[in-house]
Each structure stands twice: as C-alpha cells, then as structure tokens.
Design a protein around this motif. Structure first.
Motif: not given
Length: 108
Positions: A82-87
């Motif tokens: 959830s904290v990855v930049r694409d999300r």
C-alpha cells in the motif's frame, strides 16, 4: 514522552541538524503511520527555527512498484504494497506541515 526543556545552544561551525522522515506517509492514515510523530514535532521545529541554514531534511522514498525493488526488499514491499509509489499519492512522501517552510526554495 516528556523532554526536559533547556535553552538551545548554538550549533558548532561543522554541525548539521538532520531531520529524518518527517513525512506525511508517517503522519497520516497509512499502514506506516507513527502514532507518536506529533510528540517530536515541537523540539524539531524549535531547533529548525533556531538554525534553519544548518537543518537538512531527508525523505524516505519507496520504489515505484514492488517489482522494481531488488533482493529482500521485494519481499518487504510485497508486505507493504500500500505504500509503494504506484499505489500511493506522491504527495504523501512530502514533508509534513510546517516543515515544508524550511526546505529550498522556501525560506524560513
């Protein structure tokens, strides 16, 4: 947490105040929210106000996607997808207010 109060002393000529990860991703409703982050804001602000030119802010950035992480980091970010930049809204990696006023091109 209670901190003893004392007058701020001058920083030496070779001293920097490094402020790590005072970002929205750690302050707002995310899986990485740090409940006590507000407790450390005032002491950091006091030192930054007293020594704005000697204060440096870092930012933690996650990879663009889980697949772009390498090695064990890929497994780590698969857990924290959830904290990855694409999300996540890219603005969540910005500094929290009122720290933004200390960062170039802003002036304190």
């Amino acid at each position: 947490m209670t901190m003893a109060t004392s007058p701020l002393r001058g920083l030496g000529p070779h001293t920097l105040h490094v402020v790590v990860d005072m970002q929205r991703v750690f302050a707002e409703a995310t899986e990485w929210r740090v409940p006590g982050i507000a407790d450390v804001m005032e002491p950091i602000l006091a030192l930054a106000r007293a020594h704005p030119r000697e204060t440096i802010f870092t930012r933690f950035m996650t990879p663009a996607a889980v697949e772009s992480a390498t090695g064990d980091w890929q497994r780590f970010y698969a857990r924290w997808r959830s904290v990855v930049r694409d999300r996540m809204d890219p603005a969540m990696f910005d500094l929290m207010e009122p720290f933004t006023g200390f960062v170039p091109p802003a002036e304190a």
